[in-house]
Design a protein around this motif. Structure first.
Motif, PDB file in Angstrom:
ATOM      1  N   ILE A 164      34.608  35.118  22.582  1.00  0.00           N
ATOM      2  CA  ILE A 164      33.690  34.481  23.535  1.00  0.00           C
ATOM      3  C   ILE A 164      33.855  35.083  24.933  1.00  0.00           C
ATOM      4  N   GLY A 165      35.070  35.484  25.279  1.00  0.00           N
ATOM      5  CA  GLY A 165      35.315  36.069  26.599  1.00  0.00           C
ATOM      6  C   GLY A 165      34.516  37.325  26.854  1.00  0.00           C
ATOM      7  N   ASP A 166      34.075  38.010  25.791  1.00  0.00           N
ATOM      8  CA  ASP A 166      33.290  39.236  25.955  1.00  0.00           C
ATOM      9  C   ASP A 166      31.872  38.959  26.431  1.00  0.00           C
ATOM     10  N   LEU A 167      31.507  37.690  26.564  1.00  0.00           N
ATOM     11  CA  LEU A 167      30.188  37.319  27.090  1.00  0.00           C
ATOM     12  C   LEU A 167      30.167  37.284  28.613  1.00  0.00           C
ATOM     13  N   ALA A 168      31.314  37.461  29.238  1.00  0.00           N
ATOM     14  CA  ALA A 168      31.404  37.416  30.699  1.00  0.00           C
ATOM     15  C   ALA A 168      30.447  38.436  31.319  1.00  0.00           C
ATOM     16  N   GLY A 169      29.701  37.994  32.324  1.00  0.00           N
ATOM     17  CA  GLY A 169      28.774  38.871  33.033  1.00  0.00           C
ATOM     18  C   GLY A 169      27.374  38.890  32.444  1.00  0.00           C
ATOM     19  N   LEU A 170      27.186  38.323  31.262  1.00  0.00           N
ATOM     20  CA  LEU A 170      25.865  38.276  30.650  1.00  0.00           C
ATOM     21  C   LEU A 170      25.124  36.999  31.042  1.00  0.00           C
ATOM     22  N   ARG A 171      23.804  37.052  31.008  1.00  0.00           N
ATOM     23  CA  ARG A 171      22.990  35.863  31.270  1.00  0.00           C
ATOM     24  C   ARG A 171      22.913  35.058  29.980  1.00  0.00           C
ATOM     25  N   LEU A 172      23.568  33.906  29.974  1.00  0.00           N
ATOM     26  CA  LEU A 172      23.690  33.115  28.755  1.00  0.00           C
ATOM     27  C   LEU A 172      22.703  31.944  28.769  1.00  0.00           C
ATOM     28  N   ALA A 173      22.115  31.657  27.614  1.00  0.00           N
ATOM     29  CA  ALA A 173      21.234  30.491  27.465  1.00  0.00           C
ATOM     30  C   ALA A 173      21.759  29.665  26.299  1.00  0.00           C
ATOM     31  N   ILE A 174      21.685  28.349  26.448  1.00  0.00           N
ATOM     32  CA  ILE A 174      22.181  27.461  25.394  1.00  0.00           C
ATOM     33  C   ILE A 174      21.404  26.156  25.439  1.00  0.00           C
ATOM     34  N   GLU A 175      21.259  25.492  24.305  1.00  0.00           N
ATOM     35  CA  GLU A 175      20.556  24.217  24.265  1.00  0.00           C
ATOM     36  C   GLU A 175      21.493  23.080  24.650  1.00  0.00           C
ATOM     37  N   SER A 176      21.039  22.229  25.532  1.00  0.00           N
ATOM     38  CA  SER A 176      21.851  21.117  26.024  1.00  0.00           C
ATOM     39  C   SER A 176      22.301  20.215  24.876  1.00  0.00           C
ATOM     40  N   GLY A 177      23.578  19.828  24.916  1.00  0.00           N
ATOM     41  CA  GLY A 177      24.111  18.893  23.938  1.00  0.00           C
ATOM     42  C   GLY A 177      24.447  19.498  22.602  1.00  0.00           C
ATOM     43  N   SER A 178      24.269  20.797  22.445  1.00  0.00           N
ATOM     44  CA  SER A 178      24.548  21.450  21.168  1.00  0.00           C
ATOM     45  C   SER A 178      26.019  21.815  21.058  1.00  0.00           C
ATOM     46  N   LEU A 179      26.426  22.185  19.854  1.00  0.00           N
ATOM     47  CA  LEU A 179      27.794  22.632  19.637  1.00  0.00           C
ATOM     48  C   LEU A 179      28.071  23.897  20.445  1.00  0.00           C
ATOM     49  N   LEU A 184      30.681  27.083  24.925  1.00  0.00           N
ATOM     50  CA  LEU A 184      30.550  27.959  26.094  1.00  0.00           C
ATOM     51  C   LEU A 184      31.000  27.275  27.378  1.00  0.00           C
ATOM     52  N   MET A 185      30.673  26.010  27.542  1.00  0.00           N
ATOM     53  CA  MET A 185      31.005  25.303  28.781  1.00  0.00           C
ATOM     54  C   MET A 185      32.502  25.074  28.944  1.00  0.00           C
ATOM     55  N   THR A 186      33.209  24.916  27.831  1.00  0.00           N
ATOM     56  CA  THR A 186      34.644  24.614  27.934  1.00  0.00           C
ATOM     57  C   THR A 186      35.522  25.846  27.765  1.00  0.00           C
ATOM     58  N   PHE A 187      34.932  27.010  27.482  1.00  0.00           N
ATOM     59  CA  PHE A 187      35.739  28.202  27.248  1.00  0.00           C
ATOM     60  C   PHE A 187      36.573  28.574  28.482  1.00  0.00           C
ATOM     61  N   ASP A 188      37.845  28.745  28.245  1.00  0.00           N
ATOM     62  CA  ASP A 188      38.778  29.191  29.294  1.00  0.00           C
ATOM     63  C   ASP A 188      38.584  28.404  30.592  1.00  0.00           C
ATOM     64  N   LYS A 189      38.574  27.071  30.436  1.00  0.00           N
ATOM     65  CA  LYS A 189      38.467  26.154  31.585  1.00  0.00           C
ATOM     66  C   LYS A 189      37.183  26.367  32.394  1.00  0.00           C
ATOM     67  N   GLY A 190      36.108  26.709  31.700  1.00  0.00           N
ATOM     68  CA  GLY A 190      34.809  26.811  32.371  1.00  0.00           C
ATOM     69  C   GLY A 190      34.510  28.155  32.993  1.00  0.00           C
ATOM     70  N   ARG A 191      35.143  29.216  32.502  1.00  0.00           N
ATOM     71  CA  ARG A 191      34.983  30.535  33.120  1.00  0.00           C
ATOM     72  C   ARG A 191      33.546  31.055  33.048  1.00  0.00           C
ATOM     73  N   LEU A 192      32.755  30.600  32.059  1.00  0.00           N
ATOM     74  CA  LEU A 192      31.401  31.135  31.874  1.00  0.00           C
ATOM     75  C   LEU A 192      30.307  30.266  32.488  1.00  0.00           C
ATOM     76  N   ILE A 193      30.696  29.135  33.057  1.00  0.00           N
ATOM     77  CA  ILE A 193      29.707  28.135  33.497  1.00  0.00           C
ATOM     78  C   ILE A 193      28.634  28.704  34.408  1.00  0.00           C
ATOM     79  N   ASP A 194      28.998  29.523  35.365  1.00  0.00           N
ATOM     80  CA  ASP A 194      28.029  30.037  36.340  1.00  0.00           C
ATOM     81  C   ASP A 194      26.987  30.955  35.721  1.00  0.00           C
ATOM     82  N   ASN A 195      27.226  31.432  34.520  1.00  0.00           N
ATOM     83  CA  ASN A 195      26.277  32.334  33.862  1.00  0.00           C
ATOM     84  C   ASN A 195      25.414  31.640  32.812  1.00  0.00           C
TER      85      ASN A 195
END
Length: 308
Positions: A164-179, A184-195
């Protein structure tokens, strides 16, 4: 003595007739009408999909005709596959629901006594209004593994994803409330949240936006990627080949009040798996087939995600 023989003969005849009548009773299986390549029911077209051909193979093994009850499961935040399946089974619409995700959460006794039926083929106005008294679900053995996978948009299709860490720097889209959202939101204490951009399930077209290059990547169930690819063979999105370590098996679910049926289905599934038929049917349907993995029933998914 003759009377006794006649009585025994009649008893044997009735037993044979009862067995034949039972064998002739259709095996009724509920399938989602819009989940290609798992199952698809289109007006004017033959029914198709992995779950359709597998259901037929199981019915053949059991010596019973197959009757599919098609239903529509809506993709939104308020839908509950567990309650939909339970309502269909408890109302007698079918004896089994196919393609069911086998998790401890999806198999617990429902927290409510009644639920509404999902829309199903042949439903009346009254069917759409009433509530059904719920039973307790019982799973079959699994027949396919359904993991989460990273899917890449056209601008990121060359990105190698091993974690999952290899997604850093990419524009990520996800459906709210999904698995995928939780992962993605909790990965590495929220490291991807801004993307991350959150989309509304059932309203926003996640894979369509990814296909157009609006976003670079998402994390979804592998079956949804297969479904998109089946409908859009020229799609610009691609599978990364990475599977998130926590995934669920899929199997059938019936009511705990009919354990004999589950036993019969498990026997048929075991024989078909040993012959390689299940994998063959999956590939014929265009499914990225992965055999079931241990544990057969996935434990507390959310707890496992948070602890990773």
């Amino acid at each position: 003595m003759r009377r006794r023989l006649v009585t025994c003969g009649l008893a044997a005849l009735f037993a044979v007739l009862a067995t034949a009548a039972c064998a002739a009773e259709p095996l009724r299986i509920c399938l989602d009408e819009d989940r290609p390549p798992l199952s698809a029911h289109r007006r004017g077209k033959p029914d198709a999909g992995f779950d359709v051909t597998l259901a037929q193979a199981i019915a053949d093994r059991m010596g019973r005709p197959l009757k599919i009850q098609w239903f529509e499961s809506k993709l939104d935040e308020d839908s509950s596959p567990q309650l939909e399946a339970n309502a269909l089974l408890s109302d007698g619409r079918c004896s089994l629901v196919g393609g069911y995700a086998l998790t401890t959460d999806s198999l617990v006794a429902p927290g409510m006594k009644t639920a509404r039926l999902p829309d199903f083929d042949g439903a009346t106005r009254e069917d759409r209004r009433r509530r059904v008294a719920l039973g307790v679900l019982a799973p079959s053995r699994p027949y396919v593994y359904s993991p989460m996978t990273v899917v890449l948009g056209p601008k990121a299709r060359e990105r190698r994803i091993g974690d999952i860490g290899d997604l850093a720097g990419l524009r990520l889209a996800i459906e709210s409330g999904s698995l995928g959202d939780a992962i993605l939101m909790t990965f590495d204490k929220g490291r991807l949240i801004d993307n991350i951009t959150h989309l509304v399930p059932g309203r926003d077209d996640l894979l369509g936006a990814l296909d157009r290059g609006v976003y670079d990547a998402t994390l979804i169930d592998l079956g949804r990627f297969d479904a998109h690819r089946a409908v859009h063979p020229d799609t610009a999105i691609t599978a990364s080949g990475y599977y998130y370590p926590i995934g669920a098996n899929r199997g059938y679910v019936g009511l705990a009040s009919d354990p004999a049926l589950i036993t019969e289905v498990n026997k048929a599934l075991g024989e078909l798996a040993a012959e390689g038929r299940i994998a063959e049917l999956g590939k014929q349907a265009g499914l990225t087939y992965l055999p079931p993995r241990e544990p057969a029933i996935l434990g507390d998914v959310w707890k496992q995600i948070i602890q990773r």
